[in-house]
Motif scaffolding. Structure first.
Motif, mmCIF file in Angstrom:
data_model
loop_
_atom_site.group_PDB
_atom_site.id
_atom_site.type_symbol
_atom_site.label_atom_id
_atom_site.label_comp_id
_atom_site.label_asym_id
_atom_site.label_seq_id
_atom_site.Cartn_x
_atom_site.Cartn_y
_atom_site.Cartn_z
ATOM 1 N N LEU A 1 4.712 -10.091 -13.814
ATOM 2 C CA LEU A 1 4.416 -9.224 -12.680
ATOM 3 C C LEU A 1 5.160 -7.904 -12.814
ATOM 4 C CD1 LEU A 1 4.727 -11.762 -9.716
ATOM 5 C CD2 LEU A 1 2.631 -10.949 -10.806
ATOM 6 N N VAL A 2 4.444 -6.812 -12.594
ATOM 7 C CA VAL A 2 5.051 -5.490 -12.499
ATOM 8 C C VAL A 2 5.049 -5.133 -11.016
ATOM 9 C CG1 VAL A 2 4.911 -3.069 -13.129
ATOM 10 C CG2 VAL A 2 4.237 -4.830 -14.781
ATOM 11 N N HIS A 3 6.213 -5.174 -10.402
ATOM 12 C CA HIS A 3 6.338 -4.968 -8.957
ATOM 13 C C HIS A 3 6.715 -3.507 -8.712
ATOM 14 C CE1 HIS A 3 8.155 -6.583 -4.937
ATOM 15 N NE2 HIS A 3 7.521 -5.446 -4.782
ATOM 16 N N VAL A 4 5.750 -2.715 -8.275
ATOM 17 C CA VAL A 4 5.976 -1.286 -8.037
ATOM 18 C C VAL A 4 6.603 -1.095 -6.659
ATOM 19 C CG1 VAL A 4 4.928 1.008 -7.897
ATOM 20 C CG2 VAL A 4 3.995 -0.710 -9.471
ATOM 21 N N VAL A 5 7.753 -0.441 -6.624
ATOM 22 C CA VAL A 5 8.415 -0.141 -5.358
ATOM 23 C C VAL A 5 8.575 1.369 -5.231
ATOM 24 C CG1 VAL A 5 9.618 -2.329 -4.980
ATOM 25 C CG2 VAL A 5 10.630 -0.624 -6.489
ATOM 26 N N ARG A 6 8.331 1.852 -4.050
ATOM 27 C CA ARG A 6 8.388 3.296 -3.820
ATOM 28 C C ARG A 6 9.833 3.763 -3.710
ATOM 29 N NH1 ARG A 6 5.242 6.701 0.966
ATOM 30 N NH2 ARG A 6 6.600 8.533 0.927
ATOM 31 N N PRO B 1 0.830 -1.211 0.000
ATOM 32 C CA PRO B 1 0.000 0.000 0.000
ATOM 33 C C PRO B 1 0.867 1.266 0.000
ATOM 34 C CG PRO B 1 -0.803 -1.581 1.628
ATOM 35 C CD PRO B 1 0.505 -2.115 1.127
ATOM 36 N N ASN B 2 0.359 2.306 -0.644
ATOM 37 C CA ASN B 2 0.996 3.632 -0.655
ATOM 38 C C ASN B 2 2.351 3.669 -1.360
ATOM 39 O OD1 ASN B 2 -1.171 4.671 0.670
ATOM 40 N ND2 ASN B 2 -0.166 4.890 2.649
ATOM 41 N N VAL B 3 2.576 2.776 -2.319
ATOM 42 C CA VAL B 3 3.802 2.865 -3.129
ATOM 43 C C VAL B 3 3.499 3.502 -4.484
ATOM 44 C CG1 VAL B 3 4.867 0.871 -2.019
ATOM 45 C CG2 VAL B 3 3.525 0.533 -4.119
ATOM 46 N N GLY B 4 2.211 3.792 -4.744
ATOM 47 C CA GLY B 4 1.815 4.401 -6.012
ATOM 48 C C GLY B 4 1.270 3.416 -7.012
ATOM 49 N N LYS B 5 0.989 2.203 -6.564
ATOM 50 C CA LYS B 5 0.551 1.143 -7.470
ATOM 51 C C LYS B 5 -0.769 1.472 -8.166
ATOM 52 C CE LYS B 5 -0.924 -2.482 -5.324
ATOM 53 N NZ LYS B 5 -2.380 -2.510 -5.649
ATOM 54 N N SER B 6 -1.786 1.786 -7.390
ATOM 55 C CA SER B 6 -3.098 2.062 -7.980
ATOM 56 C C SER B 6 -3.113 3.382 -8.741
ATOM 57 C CB SER B 6 -4.176 2.069 -6.891
ATOM 58 O OG SER B 6 -4.305 0.769 -6.337
ATOM 59 N N THR B 7 -2.344 4.375 -8.253
ATOM 60 C CA THR B 7 -2.221 5.640 -8.991
ATOM 61 C C THR B 7 -1.630 5.385 -10.366
ATOM 62 O OG1 THR B 7 -1.909 6.868 -6.940
ATOM 63 C CG2 THR B 7 -1.198 7.942 -8.974
ATOM 64 N N LEU B 8 -0.600 4.541 -10.402
ATOM 65 C CA LEU B 8 0.032 4.208 -11.672
ATOM 66 C C LEU B 8 -0.943 3.479 -12.582
ATOM 67 C CD1 LEU B 8 2.534 3.962 -13.502
ATOM 68 C CD2 LEU B 8 3.040 1.804 -12.332
ATOM 69 N N ILE C 1 9.114 -7.521 -13.420
ATOM 70 C CA ILE C 1 9.687 -6.214 -13.745
ATOM 71 C C ILE C 1 9.534 -5.338 -12.510
ATOM 72 C CG2 ILE C 1 9.488 -4.148 -15.166
ATOM 73 C CD1 ILE C 1 8.151 -5.916 -17.286
ATOM 74 N N TYR C 2 10.643 -4.807 -12.023
ATOM 75 C CA TYR C 2 10.569 -3.851 -10.925
ATOM 76 C C TYR C 2 10.340 -2.461 -11.514
ATOM 77 C CZ TYR C 2 12.237 -7.354 -7.610
ATOM 78 O OH TYR C 2 12.343 -8.475 -6.824
ATOM 79 N N ALA C 3 9.259 -1.829 -11.088
ATOM 80 C CA ALA C 3 8.955 -0.467 -11.528
ATOM 81 C C ALA C 3 9.283 0.474 -10.374
ATOM 82 C CB ALA C 3 7.493 -0.340 -11.916
ATOM 83 N N THR C 4 10.379 1.219 -10.521
ATOM 84 C CA THR C 4 10.782 2.150 -9.471
ATOM 85 C C THR C 4 9.989 3.436 -9.629
ATOM 86 O OG1 THR C 4 12.625 2.978 -10.823
ATOM 87 C CG2 THR C 4 13.101 1.160 -9.330
ATOM 88 N N ASN C 5 9.110 3.690 -8.679
ATOM 89 C CA ASN C 5 8.231 4.857 -8.735
ATOM 90 C C ASN C 5 8.934 6.039 -8.078
ATOM 91 O OD1 ASN C 5 6.058 6.566 -9.013
ATOM 92 N ND2 ASN C 5 4.900 5.681 -7.305
ATOM 93 N N VAL C 6 9.290 7.025 -8.898
ATOM 94 C CA VAL C 6 10.081 8.163 -8.430
ATOM 95 C C VAL C 6 9.277 9.455 -8.536
ATOM 96 C CG1 VAL C 6 12.262 7.080 -9.098
ATOM 97 C CG2 VAL C 6 11.073 8.589 -10.718
ATOM 98 N N SER C 7 9.821 10.499 -7.947
ATOM 99 C CA SER C 7 9.222 11.827 -8.083
ATOM 100 C C SER C 7 9.492 12.373 -9.479
ATOM 101 C CB SER C 7 9.804 12.780 -7.040
ATOM 102 O OG SER C 7 11.184 12.997 -7.306
ATOM 103 N N GLU C 8 8.805 13.424 -9.830
ATOM 104 C CA GLU C 8 8.995 14.062 -11.136
ATOM 105 C C GLU C 8 10.445 14.489 -11.335
ATOM 106 O OE1 GLU C 8 7.439 18.271 -12.848
ATOM 107 O OE2 GLU C 8 5.860 16.833 -12.321
ATOM 108 N N GLU C 9 11.062 14.984 -10.275
ATOM 109 C CA GLU C 9 12.433 15.499 -10.365
ATOM 110 C C GLU C 9 13.452 14.390 -10.631
ATOM 111 O OE1 GLU C 9 10.360 16.106 -7.867
ATOM 112 O OE2 GLU C 9 9.771 18.153 -8.438
ATOM 113 N N ASP C 10 13.151 13.148 -10.226
ATOM 114 C CA ASP C 10 14.104 12.050 -10.361
ATOM 115 C C ASP C 10 13.830 11.148 -11.553
ATOM 116 O OD1 ASP C 10 15.604 12.760 -8.127
ATOM 117 O OD2 ASP C 10 14.319 11.621 -6.753
ATOM 118 N N LEU C 11 12.835 11.512 -12.380
ATOM 119 C CA LEU C 11 12.447 10.616 -13.470
ATOM 120 C C LEU C 11 13.576 10.404 -14.473
ATOM 121 C CD1 LEU C 11 10.280 8.892 -14.779
ATOM 122 C CD2 LEU C 11 9.393 10.938 -15.921
#
Length: 363
Positions: A100-105, A10-17, A202-212
């Motif tokens: 699997l797309v594994h979203v990590v914050r 929860p709260n890693v940005g999975k559903s937002t993504l 696949i690890y999806a590293t969820n970053v801020s806009e500045e770190d994309l």
């Protein structure tokens, strides 16, 4: 159709993504058929600029891209393998996907509280991977117990049990089933179990806009983890994907360029998934439609034809074939034929990425 499951704490940005990917796909492909199967499942068109160019050449009335289904898998928390969260529901959903797309914050924010109190993508990844491994271990143990009665009389049962024993040893040591080398026969035997850790990840590293564009130390840690596991990794920003939804399509490329990237998360994720699974795309084109077809690398021309219809594979005679770039250079199929660029390929031909094909077959 390729099916990818999006997992994460929860709260890693999975559903937002997930919501952003589906909405962006709908916006980017306004002329393509689109549907949402359930609130947590969406079928999106695979962006491919080659389609539009081939359609213009053929004056096609319709463009039909290939598709990917994304599934937002809820209920994945510590203890899920024992039924915590949505437990059994998430396990059933994951068993049905191809990857699997594994979203990590990988972003810090005081506004988004992490369930564990701090940002640590390696710890988060370990929690998810452990739950998948525990669920698999339970499956393997139950299957081996059922095989016991057959071991004395069945060589097939003996072979399956031997493969499962190797997998069990790896799972008990904290590893994944995908790391166990299996013969094609062994792999076919255990496939019905739908082992979760056997699926490509696949690890999806969820970053801020500045770190994309450049990433950060969290991304580097996940990249190292993926390298050790033989997994793929892609950098995304759920924040950016959500912002793209609000922009007109013609402004999106400029917005991404301003962030130092060339493509959005949907394209990056699909490209990584295709590479990981060894998928290829070929095309058919004409006045009626220009269409993309997905196949696995190493497929022969008859097998590729079978993706369209099984009758095409059974009655295959030959395939008129040309690379998409060469066809565009010629300007038409007729001109390509005049120049001798249109090849007649037989049953042993291995279809190449970007081939444009027309199949001749007996009914």
């Amino acid at each position: 159709m390729l099916k990818a499951g999006i997992v994460g704490l929860p709260n890693v940005g999975k559903s937002t993504l997930f919501n952003a990917l589906v909405a962006n796909a709908q916006a980017e492909a306004a002329n393509y058929p689109f549907c949402t199967i359930e609130p947590n499942s969406g079928v999106v068109a695979v962006p491919d600029p080659r389609l539009e160019r081939l359609a213009v050449l053929s004056a096609s009335r319709e463009i039909i891209p290939t598709r990917v289904e994304f599934v937002d898998i809820a209920g994945l928390v510590k203890g899920a393998s024992q039924g915590e969260g949505l437990g059994n529901k998430f396990l059933a959903n994951i068993r049905e996907v191809d990857a699997l797309v594994h979203v990590v914050r990988c972003f810090d924010s005081d506004d988004v509280i992490h369930v564990a109190g701090s940002v640590d993508p390696l710890r988060d990844a370990e929690v998810i991977n452990l739950e998948l491994a525990l669920a698999d271990l339970s499956q393997v143990e139950k299957r081996r117990e059922r095989l016991k009665k057959q071991l004395r009389t069945s060589k097939e049962a003996q072979a399956e049990d031997a493969a499962l024993e190797r997998i069990q040893q790896v799972l008990e040591a904290g590893g994944a089933a995908r790391s166990v080398t299996l013969s094609p026969e062994e792999a076919a035997t255990i496939r019905p179990l739908g082992l979760l850790t056997a699926k490509p990840i696949i690890y999806a590293t969820n970053v801020s806009e500045e770190d994309l564009a450049a990433g950060n130390s969290h991304c580097e840690a996940v990249t190292a983890l993926a390298a050790r596991e033989g997994a793929a990794v892609v950098r995304i920003s759920a924040q950016v994907e959500a912002e793209l939804i609000e922009l007109p399509e013609q402004e999106r490329a400029e917005f991404l360029a301003g962030l130092g990237v060339e493509e959005g998360g949907l394209q990056s994720l699909i490209r990584a998934t295709y590479d990981l699974l060894g998928l290829r795309t070929y095309f058919t084109t004409g006045e009626k439609e220009t269409r993309a077809w997905t196949i696995r690398a190493g497929m022969t021309a008859p097998q590729a034809a079978g993706v369209i219809h099984t009758d095409f594979e059974r009655g295959f005679i030959r395939a008129q074939t040309i690379g998409w770039e060469q066809l565009l250079t010629a300007g038409s199929l007729a001109e390509a034929r005049n120049r001798g660029w249109l090849r007649a390929e037989g049953k042993d031909y291995l279809v190449d990425e970007g081939d444009v094909m027309e199949f001749l077959f007996n009914v």
